[in-house]
Design an enzyme around this catalytic site. Sequence first.
Site, PDB file in Angstrom:
ATOM      1  N   LYS A   1      -1.692  -4.654   6.436  1.00  0.00           N
ATOM      2  CA  LYS A   1      -0.385  -4.767   5.778  1.00  0.00           C
ATOM      3  C   LYS A   1      -0.082  -6.223   5.443  1.00  0.00           C
ATOM      4  O   LYS A   1      -0.377  -7.127   6.246  1.00  0.00           O
ATOM      5  CB  LYS A   1       0.696  -4.203   6.701  1.00  0.00           C
ATOM      6  CG  LYS A   1       2.101  -4.181   6.101  1.00  0.00           C
ATOM      7  CD  LYS A   1       3.105  -3.653   7.112  1.00  0.00           C
ATOM      8  CE  LYS A   1       4.505  -3.553   6.519  1.00  0.00           C
ATOM      9  NZ  LYS A   1       5.493  -3.097   7.522  1.00  0.00           N
TER      10      LYS A   1
ATOM     11  N   SER B   1       8.353   1.834  10.752  1.00  0.00           N
ATOM     12  CA  SER B   1       7.609   1.469   9.543  1.00  0.00           C
ATOM     13  C   SER B   1       6.124   1.786   9.583  1.00  0.00           C
ATOM     14  O   SER B   1       5.450   1.694   8.560  1.00  0.00           O
ATOM     15  CB  SER B   1       7.795  -0.025   9.246  1.00  0.00           C
ATOM     16  OG  SER B   1       9.099  -0.275   8.796  1.00  0.00           O
TER      17      SER B   1
ATOM     18  N   SER C   1       7.971   0.836   5.976  1.00  0.00           N
ATOM     19  CA  SER C   1       7.566  -0.150   4.981  1.00  0.00           C
ATOM     20  C   SER C   1       6.049  -0.297   4.861  1.00  0.00           C
ATOM     21  O   SER C   1       5.565  -0.922   3.928  1.00  0.00           O
ATOM     22  CB  SER C   1       8.196  -1.503   5.315  1.00  0.00           C
ATOM     23  OG  SER C   1       7.768  -1.981   6.577  1.00  0.00           O
TER      24      SER C   1
END
Length: 610
Positions: A211, A311, A287
């Site tokens: 990420k 997330s 996210s």
Amino acid sequence: MGLFRDKGVVYKAVEAVDLGPDSDEFYLQANVKAPRMAGLLVKIFVWFLESRIFGPVLVYFLKKNNLIQKLVSNAEIGESPVFDPSHPFEELNEQEVIEIDPNLSVPEKVQKAVNAITPPVEELVDGTKPSFRRWTIMDYSRAYSSGVLTPLKVAERFIAAVEESSARPLPMDFFINCNFEDILRQAKESKLRYERGEPISALDGVPVAVKDEIDCSPYPTTGGTKWLHKFRTCQGDACCVMRLRSCGAILVGKTNMHELGAGTSGINPHYGTARNPYDSKRIAGGSSSGSAAVVSAGLCPVALGVDGGGSVRMPAALCGVVGLKPTFGRVPHEGVLPLNWTVGMVGILAGTIEDAFIVYAAMSGQPVPHGPTLPLPKEYYPLLKSTTPISGIRLAKYGKWFDDCSDEIKTCCSHALYQLRKQYGWETLEVTIPEIEVMRLAHYTTIASECHTSLSSYLEKLDVAELGWDARVALGVYGSFSSKDYIKAQRIRNRQMQFHRKIFTKADVIVSPTIGVTAYEIFDDARKTGELDYINGAALVRYSIAGNFLGLPTITIPVGYDKLGLPIGLQFIGRPWSEPTLIHISHAMQALCISECRKPEVFYDLLKED
């Protein structure tokens, strides 16, 4: 000032709150009062929000209408604040575990995990074969060791797949940054190690995505923005990435994410929207949207995310993969954007619980952040070799909360829980978890305050035009919280830690759905501005908060699909440091659901035979 002061609730002392099934504690559903906005409406809203005249009034009414003033800011709370969710280590006497020597190297720890795993059984209990099975870390390792494939060949297929995914009529937008030359370099080095018969570990040559909130050379760390990497330069690998690289893993790029992690949809106006492989017209969730999507689509067996408010687990559930958030302090946080330092944790997205376990073994192991006054947490690994799961597991269930989701999710998760009880004889305990909506608002106050504080020095120099419109809204609200708000939220944290500690004296885990709704549609008006959809957002985070706010380990496992074929996840919340038990339980759940695993609409088979 009296006109703008709402009277707050008065909370009774923790010891006076009944946590039993017949408690008279009222279950308050999320009281979200905000229409969905995107496109021009978001721009108009931002104009009002950033106005010196209208902005403070608008924020006041937003907080009032969503009960933040009543339940957090002006509440009367007797408990003292707890400013982070660190937990002293305690022996849990878990079943079927081995203790790990803290002096082992990272590759040695990975081998310990591999040794603890039973090789996958191709046939199910009834003699049938699963219609679809994801390739695992061990599948990659065996293909390389046998010479059927090489890491270089897989890297070439990976690059071709990324290019194809970006050229689709609806681009999948999995990555923010992907350096093909660097990927091929790593693959060639891994190929040579296998040719010499010297792979570093089972992770050698395995593609792993990261990420874009985690430092990983040679990439900048953008946090999903167009500007953050200009102020904060990446100096090298984050500790968790460094450990995976030391095992020979091929780090294949930085995955897409919701800007600053400030949303649940994963819609990013700067880098496109990472789409759901089960339906490319729908969200992957945020996210850690790109990390969930690349695992779901078969590009990587595992990816790294960061979980500050679900997330990792939310997108994992939406995309039909495993999501693991360890105990606060279990995985080192160095080299991760410090956006929310008391609620955020590096987490793992994987196709199977075994793969999540292997990567967990590689990354875990560090002192609790509070230093020498607390004993170092010991490490135990679950032994997954037994065909009989661990016995006597007690699953706490709060019925009103469990059922506060769509009918299809409730039916699917209830059936999965029934299967666990029927197959393994585990017990379900009905409990009451008080003040869940209060905890959500306290967590929001905390993550908002920490995010705004961490970015404050950058925001002073930033041209706001570089921010996405929905991120501007988020930061506008984030900056409105006071020190009083923050401290009140930490007093609520103390209450919830005590409630959960009491529940865990009777239960091994708390079970719930992972999400309240399945993946919803991406509308064209949101693609350039982002969107404000707090009703769906609240439904997505409904079950995630305790893991972050209280620092508890949590796992989501895919357990089925809705009528549109969209994935549904079941979540297990554990006691601090109980990752082995969570992995055992998830492994048992996975075994019961593997026959229902469906191939995504967008899927790339990197290990297919030529």
